[in-house]
Scaffold this motif. Sequence first.
Motif, PDB file in Angstrom:
ATOM      1  N   LEU A  64    -138.333 -57.397  75.304  1.00  0.00           N
ATOM      2  CA  LEU A  64    -138.545 -56.378  76.206  1.00  0.00           C
ATOM      3  C   LEU A  64    -138.087 -55.122  75.509  1.00  0.00           C
ATOM      4  N   PRO A  65    -138.919 -53.812  75.844  1.00  0.00           N
ATOM      5  CA  PRO A  65    -138.701 -52.753  75.202  1.00  0.00           C
ATOM      6  C   PRO A  65    -137.283 -52.045  76.103  1.00  0.00           C
ATOM      7  N   LEU A  66    -136.669 -51.064  75.396  1.00  0.00           N
ATOM      8  CA  LEU A  66    -135.622 -50.436  75.793  1.00  0.00           C
ATOM      9  C   LEU A  66    -135.707 -49.665  77.006  1.00  0.00           C
ATOM     10  N   VAL A 142    -129.379 -47.591  69.533  1.00  0.00           N
ATOM     11  CA  VAL A 142    -130.298 -46.841  70.315  1.00  0.00           C
ATOM     12  C   VAL A 142    -130.184 -47.340  71.674  1.00  0.00           C
ATOM     13  N   GLY A 143    -129.798 -46.365  72.715  1.00  0.00           N
ATOM     14  CA  GLY A 143    -129.363 -46.836  74.134  1.00  0.00           C
ATOM     15  C   GLY A 143    -128.181 -47.916  73.904  1.00  0.00           C
ATOM     16  N   ASP A 144    -128.471 -49.160  74.162  1.00  0.00           N
ATOM     17  CA  ASP A 144    -127.338 -49.992  73.877  1.00  0.00           C
ATOM     18  C   ASP A 144    -127.635 -51.258  73.007  1.00  0.00           C
ATOM     19  N   GLN A 145    -128.862 -51.007  72.192  1.00  0.00           N
ATOM     20  CA  GLN A 145    -129.083 -51.974  71.237  1.00  0.00           C
ATOM     21  C   GLN A 145    -128.865 -51.431  69.709  1.00  0.00           C
ATOM     22  N   PRO A 146    -127.934 -52.306  69.280  1.00  0.00           N
ATOM     23  CA  PRO A 146    -127.595 -52.105  67.620  1.00  0.00           C
ATOM     24  C   PRO A 146    -128.938 -52.217  66.885  1.00  0.00           C
ATOM     25  N   VAL A 158    -138.022 -49.089  67.076  1.00  0.00           N
ATOM     26  CA  VAL A 158    -137.439 -49.695  68.393  1.00  0.00           C
ATOM     27  C   VAL A 158    -138.546 -49.156  69.623  1.00  0.00           C
ATOM     28  N   ALA A 159    -138.738 -50.421  70.148  1.00  0.00           N
ATOM     29  CA  ALA A 159    -139.642 -49.883  71.505  1.00  0.00           C
ATOM     30  C   ALA A 159    -138.933 -49.896  72.489  1.00  0.00           C
ATOM     31  N   VAL A 160    -139.447 -48.669  73.275  1.00  0.00           N
ATOM     32  CA  VAL A 160    -138.659 -48.016  74.236  1.00  0.00           C
ATOM     33  C   VAL A 160    -140.100 -47.699  75.509  1.00  0.00           C
ATOM     34  N   PHE A 161    -139.523 -47.893  76.631  1.00  0.00           N
ATOM     35  CA  PHE A 161    -140.602 -47.732  77.740  1.00  0.00           C
ATOM     36  C   PHE A 161    -140.745 -46.131  77.786  1.00  0.00           C
ATOM     37  N   VAL A 162    -141.883 -45.758  78.160  1.00  0.00           N
ATOM     38  CA  VAL A 162    -142.096 -44.440  78.449  1.00  0.00           C
ATOM     39  C   VAL A 162    -142.150 -44.065  79.890  1.00  0.00           C
ATOM     40  N   ALA A 164    -138.568 -43.358  79.025  1.00  0.00           N
ATOM     41  CA  ALA A 164    -137.286 -43.642  79.244  1.00  0.00           C
ATOM     42  C   ALA A 164    -136.193 -42.705  78.367  1.00  0.00           C
ATOM     43  N   ARG A 165    -135.133 -42.265  78.929  1.00  0.00           N
ATOM     44  CA  ARG A 165    -134.125 -41.499  78.252  1.00  0.00           C
ATOM     45  C   ARG A 165    -133.288 -42.460  77.403  1.00  0.00           C
ATOM     46  N   VAL A 166    -133.256 -42.250  75.987  1.00  0.00           N
ATOM     47  CA  VAL A 166    -132.305 -43.095  75.138  1.00  0.00           C
ATOM     48  C   VAL A 166    -131.730 -41.981  74.336  1.00  0.00           C
ATOM     49  N   THR A 167    -130.453 -42.472  73.987  1.00  0.00           N
ATOM     50  CA  THR A 167    -129.704 -41.970  72.956  1.00  0.00           C
ATOM     51  C   THR A 167    -129.556 -42.634  71.615  1.00  0.00           C
ATOM     52  N   VAL A 168    -129.592 -41.828  70.649  1.00  0.00           N
ATOM     53  CA  VAL A 168    -129.621 -42.507  69.185  1.00  0.00           C
ATOM     54  C   VAL A 168    -128.222 -42.021  68.623  1.00  0.00           C
ATOM     55  N   ARG A 169    -127.404 -43.118  68.343  1.00  0.00           N
ATOM     56  CA  ARG A 169    -126.023 -42.829  67.758  1.00  0.00           C
ATOM     57  C   ARG A 169    -125.964 -43.567  66.673  1.00  0.00           C
TER      58      ARG A 169
END
Length: 316
Positions: A64-66, A142-146, A158-162, A164-169
């Motif tokens: 599943l993407p983020l 990224v988001g909640d994914q290490p 990293v795969a992310v649904f479009v 979606a808002r994600v934060t890169v930390r």
Amino acid sequence: MTRAAWAWGGGAAAIVALGALSVGVALATTAGPEHHVQRYLDALARDDLVTAARLAGLEADVALPLGDEGEPSIQRIIATRPAADGTVAIDAEYGDATDAERVTFRLEPAPPLYGVIPAWRFVDPPVAALEVGVDQHDALVVGDQPVSTPGPGESARVAVFVPARVTVRLAEPLLVAEAVVLRAGVDGGAPVVLAALPAPVLERAVGRLLADLLEGCTEQPVLKPAGCPFGLAVDDRVTAGPRWTITDLETPDLLPGDRPGDWRVRPDGVAAAELTVQRLFDGSIGERTETSAFRVEGTVRIAGGEPQLTLDPARP
């Protein structure tokens, strides 16, 4: 057949035709391309990533993407634009009152469900591959994914649904970096490379490591301690000592090294040696204190969540 029978038969046919028309209208208003997009956005908004993946057209065995880490209050269709090739472009708005973005999806007809119900599918799954990295480290979130990259300064996808808002930390307490917030598929798809700087906790840890290394140097009762940045040359005969102490040491500044992930230190300091010396000129014996100004040059690298300090070889 009587006129009543004809009337009943005609009425039944009309009812059937009317029912079929109603079903057709219902299907047309619930199975159009814009409704497929709306259901996808609704699933994304409520964090139902399994449903979002199914509507996106992803295979069941694909990871599943983020999803969206925000709380979207806006997920609406703006416009439907049919194309000559049978595809349809759907303009949608998604997000909240402060960061809603417009994104365009392209859909094409899919095989009808049960042979009669119109169906649509995305021409390309609405999934973006974000390229992320850190200039001086290899771990981030990224988001909640290490996420781990092959090495400092390198990147990972990293795969992310479009959209979606994600934060890169940054995922390293010894370093600091400004987080980047983006919407997948909206912000141009450029790589996100965080710029890391030493955190105060790293500077203090390196200061302790440096002090420990120099303390080891002071424990060597020789004029030129092995592997150490200071030493003395004495023309007279040393009969006792030296007994070394570090009398001054700058707080080390950490600067990027030549290799990503390396930090250079170059603090200046002063070491003092207490000696008992017999003068060759007249044979007199006396106590003497000599000082040695020095500069420490070394490399700091973070490994396993801990800083490692390696001093450069002492120059002759």
